[in-house]
Scaffold this motif. Structure first.
Motif, PDB file in Angstrom:
ATOM      1  N   ILE A 274       0.932  -1.157  -0.056  1.00 30.82           N
ATOM      2  CA  ILE A 274      -0.163  -0.126  -0.002  1.00 30.82           C
ATOM      3  C   ILE A 274       0.911   1.068   0.059  1.00 30.82           C
ATOM      4  O   ILE A 274       2.095   1.034   0.421  1.00 30.82           O
ATOM      5  N   ASP A 275       0.422   2.162  -0.140  1.00 31.17           N
ATOM      6  CA  ASP A 275       0.877   3.778   0.018  1.00 31.17           C
ATOM      7  C   ASP A 275       1.104   4.057   1.419  1.00 31.17           C
ATOM      8  O   ASP A 275      -0.008   3.676   2.242  1.00 31.17           O
ATOM      9  N   PHE A 276       2.196   4.262   2.017  1.00 29.22           N
ATOM     10  CA  PHE A 276       2.226   4.608   3.495  1.00 29.22           C
ATOM     11  C   PHE A 276       3.727   5.595   3.598  1.00 29.22           C
ATOM     12  O   PHE A 276       4.325   5.577   2.546  1.00 29.22           O
ATOM     13  N   SER A 277       3.406   6.327   4.485  1.00 29.57           N
ATOM     14  CA  SER A 277       4.471   7.438   4.899  1.00 29.57           C
ATOM     15  C   SER A 277       5.609   6.570   5.950  1.00 29.57           C
ATOM     16  O   SER A 277       5.113   5.892   6.651  1.00 29.57           O
ATOM     17  N   ILE A 278       6.753   7.160   5.699  1.00 26.61           N
ATOM     18  CA  ILE A 278       7.814   6.838   6.721  1.00 26.61           C
ATOM     19  C   ILE A 278       7.912   7.419   7.979  1.00 26.61           C
ATOM     20  O   ILE A 278       8.003   8.737   7.838  1.00 26.61           O
ATOM     21  N   LYS A 279       7.293   6.956   9.105  1.00 25.43           N
ATOM     22  CA  LYS A 279       7.364   7.547  10.275  1.00 25.43           C
ATOM     23  C   LYS A 279       8.764   7.859  10.872  1.00 25.43           C
ATOM     24  O   LYS A 279       9.555   6.824  10.692  1.00 25.43           O
ATOM     25  N   LYS A 280       8.979   8.974  11.396  1.00 26.69           N
ATOM     26  CA  LYS A 280      10.212   9.328  12.019  1.00 26.69           C
ATOM     27  C   LYS A 280      10.052   8.566  13.449  1.00 26.69           C
ATOM     28  O   LYS A 280       9.025   8.261  14.108  1.00 26.69           O
ATOM     29  N   THR A 281      11.240   8.181  13.902  1.00 23.55           N
ATOM     30  CA  THR A 281      11.564   7.446  15.178  1.00 23.55           C
ATOM     31  C   THR A 281      11.286   8.422  16.471  1.00 23.55           C
ATOM     32  O   THR A 281      11.575   9.926  16.160  1.00 23.55           O
ATOM     33  N   ASP A 282      10.994   8.133  17.476  1.00 23.99           N
ATOM     34  CA  ASP A 282      10.985   9.008  18.553  1.00 23.99           C
ATOM     35  C   ASP A 282      12.182   9.928  18.805  1.00 23.99           C
ATOM     36  O   ASP A 282      12.111  10.910  19.196  1.00 23.99           O
ATOM     37  N   GLU A 283      13.447   9.053  18.563  1.00 18.87           N
ATOM     38  CA  GLU A 283      14.623   9.911  18.838  1.00 18.87           C
ATOM     39  C   GLU A 283      14.684  11.076  17.693  1.00 18.87           C
ATOM     40  O   GLU A 283      15.351  12.114  17.954  1.00 18.87           O
ATOM     41  N   ASP A 284      14.160  11.118  16.434  1.00 20.68           N
ATOM     42  CA  ASP A 284      14.275  11.589  15.438  1.00 20.68           C
ATOM     43  C   ASP A 284      13.583  13.063  15.776  1.00 20.68           C
ATOM     44  O   ASP A 284      13.845  14.152  15.718  1.00 20.68           O
TER      45      ASP A 284
END
Length: 678
Positions: free
Chosen positions: A57-67
């Motif tokens: 599917i189309d999806f967004s790359i989530k930032k990590t909590d550290e980022d």
């Protein structure tokens, strides 16, 4: 109708287990986080073991909590400071300066031209000083915005003027004026200058909050059909983030619509299989526990508590999932039951939790290893040092395991999360709570542990002290039986502490009428001489019933009371039965038999043998090795012929071992030595 009721009563125990089974399944599934399970297992630093993975599917790359935390930190460090400009202060300062000069002019002779020149110069200097504003304190930030006329205007770092700098600027301008102007304005200007620019904390924080709210939790998009990772490719930092983003998107999408019911069905089936294995294990290998609903409930309650504690931790902060002291489970079960059952239940519980915890392979591996260490090291928990040593070893295993997995994932020992060491230590400290938890379980479920057995074995306890005063002969007999039974239990691997305590209390019923038992008679007067055999037999038999009453009154555990009930089984009071036969030839033995039940465990069977042998040994006048051997064989053989050991899970080999120990101990008691030829 009667047969129907009989069937209901007969199967009610099994029905209760079914209810407990299904209720436990429902509760565990309810505890589980509301989300699907990603079908791929992956770990950073390890190869991708599946086929090429394309984005479904189309999806967004989530930032990590550290980022996200780094972006927030950067915004806070580089935030703009807002300062409010008070336009009324410069005009007020000019008025104060004018009033000061008018007072000065009145007391001195200045011409009108001089007065006008001095006043004009003073106003001009004030305009120059307040051109950019006078700060109450110099800004610490490089980005400063001055709010003037509802407009925020950036100021350069060289445009900051505080009170000291403002007075210095005024002095520099005055230095280029005439002597008269300079000397007249110096003090008045220095006295009236005030700050008119103030730090606006509320506006600064509001602006910062707006900037923080604009932070995006994603970085980039992955379109459907794009190759994410190829088979055999190592999961690197970038791929790891993309896979985690896909996992989160996948699990959140699964738990919607009709998918909900399929996921619920899958969880239910898997949990049902695990708990079903537990019941099958109990039925096949621990039939005594399976037949006791109280003990089965105890095991299921402990599993539910561990699942609840872990799932709550996962929902709140999965980073601290290892805080939950899962090793309490095998520790407690081993204490109340045995090591094999403790480890089996622990492994099944860890398998259930593998559905909900992050990095399930790592979690399952560490928890199973820790459980095995618990089973191997935890023994004799009534000795406080043993528990501390065991907990220390468990904590060490967690730390070593974490080091190993970190080295595999990162390829180095950098970026170690030191806070996890504190988590493991906290886990160990919480595991020490097993001691008070054992005490609570004893009171709630009526179980008994080695700690309680140790307390009960204290001969200075109230009940045993009373027996030593009321029936000293019986007390001495109980001590001797306890020593014999404990040695025999150690020989065949039975619970030596349990059988010792059972032996100490098995004859407490004799305290009711101590003089009717020969070991307590200190004179030649025997009260049975004046009683008919039936009544004498009843008094002897009643010491079992009286003992149970005294035990319950003193809150002795049921497992100890079992020894009181079974130590004579259904044997015959032979002496008085024979006396009654002399009076009445066709006498029934019904009134001369103990009510039972017969022994139903190794421990109760050992006590029956030790009690009979010790009591009868008092009649030996000149014991020898041969006499003792024949004597023990005769007594135990009589008990076996009377079918007293049919319900006890003791083998013929173990009975032979018990007899061997009893013979050796009696030989030591009578101090027999080898007879040398003359």
């Amino acid at each position: 109708m009667g047969k129907t009721l009989d069937n209901v009563y007969k199967h009610q125990s099994l029905a209760y287990k079914y209810v407990l089974y299904f209720v436990s399944i429902a509760l565990i599934v309810f505890f589980f986080p509301k989300g699907g399970k990603f079908k791929y297992e992956f770990q950073k630093g390890k190869p991708w073991q599946y086929e090429n993975l394309y984005a479904p599917i189309d999806f967004s790359i989530k930032k990590t909590d550290e980022d996200i935390a780094e972006e927030q930190r950067s915004l806070r460090e580089n935030k703009s400071d807002y300062y409010a400009f008070d336009a009324t202060i410069p005009s007020n300062v000019k008025k104060s300066l004018q009033q000061s000069l008018e007072t000065l002019f009145a007391s001195n002779s200045y011409s009108s031209i001089q007065q006008r020149s001095i006043l004009t110069s003073g106003i001009a200097i004030m305009d120059s000083v307040y051109a950019l504003g006078v700060f109450q304190e110099l800004p610490s930030s490089n980005t400063v915005l001055l709010v003037k006329n509802n407009e925020a205007r950036p100021l350069g770092s060289n445009n900051f003027t505080n009170l000291q700098r403002a007075k210095q600027l005024a002095s520099e301008i005055l230095a280029n004026k005439s002597f008269l102007v300079r000397t007249t304005l110096k003090n008045p200007i220095s006295n009236v200058i005030q700050a008119n620019v103030f730090y606006d904390e509320a506006l600064t924080e509001k602006a910062l909050d707006e900037e923080l709210s604009k932070i995006s939790f994603t970085r980039g998009e992955i379109s459907e059909g794009r190759l994410i990772i190829a088979k055999g490719e190592v999961v690197e930092a970038e791929n790891f983030k993309i896979l985690n983003s896909l996992k989160g998107e996948y699990e959140s999408e699964l738990w919607r619509g009709d998918n909900f019911y399929f996921i619920l069905l899958g969880y239910t089936i898997l949990v049902a299989l695990v708990l079903g294995m537990l019941l099958l294990f109990l039925k096949r290998y621990r039939s005594e526990i399976f037949g006791n609903n109280n003990k089965v409930t105890f095991i299921f309650v402990n599993i539910l508590l561990m699942v609840l504690a872990t799932t709550l931790m996962v929902k709140n902060n999965e980073s601290y999932v290892y805080v939950v002291p899962l090793c309490i489970l095998p520790l407690i079960l081993k204490n109340f039951f045995d090591a094999r059952l403790g480890l089996f239940v622990h492994v099944l519980t860890v398998l259930i939790l593998g559905f909900v915890v992050p990095n399930s392979f790592e979690y399952i591996f560490l928890q199973i290893i820790a459980g095995i260490v618990t089973i191997l090291t935890a023994s004799e928990l009534y000795k406080r040092a043993n528990l501390f040593i065991s907990v220390g070893q468990i904590t060490l295993i967690y730390i070593i395991g974490y080091f190993a997995f970190h080295a595999i994932h990162e390829g180095n020992l950098e970026n170690i999360e030191w806070i996890l060491f504190g988590v493991f230590i906290l886990n160990g400290l919480l595991t020490l709570f097993a001691q008070p938890l054992i005490y609570m379980y004893e009171k709630i479920f009526g179980l008994i542990s080695d700690v309680s057995l140790l307390e009960l074995s204290d001969t200075n306890s109230k009940l045993l002290k009373e027996m030593s005063d009321t029936a000293p002969g019986t007390f001495h007999h109980s001590l001797q039986v306890a020593n014999l039974a404990e040695a025999a239990a150690n020989e065949i691997g039975a619970n030596a502490m349990l059988v010792r305590v059972g032996a100490l209390y098995h004859d407490i019923g004799k305290m009711d009428k101590p003089t009717f038992f020969t070991e307590n008679q200190i004179t030649n007067v025997n009260p049975h001489d004046d009683l008919p055999p039936k009544e004498s037999a009843k008094i002897i038999i009643d010491h079992v019933i009286k003992g149970i009453e005294i035990a319950r009154k003193n809150n002795l555990p049921d497992r100890i009371i079992d020894f009181l009930r079974t130590h004579h089984g259904t044997t015959l009071v032979y002496y008085f039965f024979k006396k009654q036969q002399e009076l009445e030839e066709n006498t029934s033995d019904k009134d001369f038999r103990y009510p039972g039940p017969i022994p139903f465990s190794k421990e109760t069977a050992i006590l029956m043998m030790a009690d009979a042998v010790e009591a009868a040994s008092k009649s030996l006048k000149n014991p020898t090795f041969g006499i003792i051997d024949e004597f023990v064989e005769k007594i135990v053989k009589g008990q076996m012929q009377a079918n007293q050991f049919l319900n006890a899970n003791i083998t013929l080999k173990e009975i032979e071992m018990v007899k061997k120990v009893l013979k050796r101990k009696l030989t030591n008691i009578y101090h027999l030595r080898v007879e040398y030829p003359e």
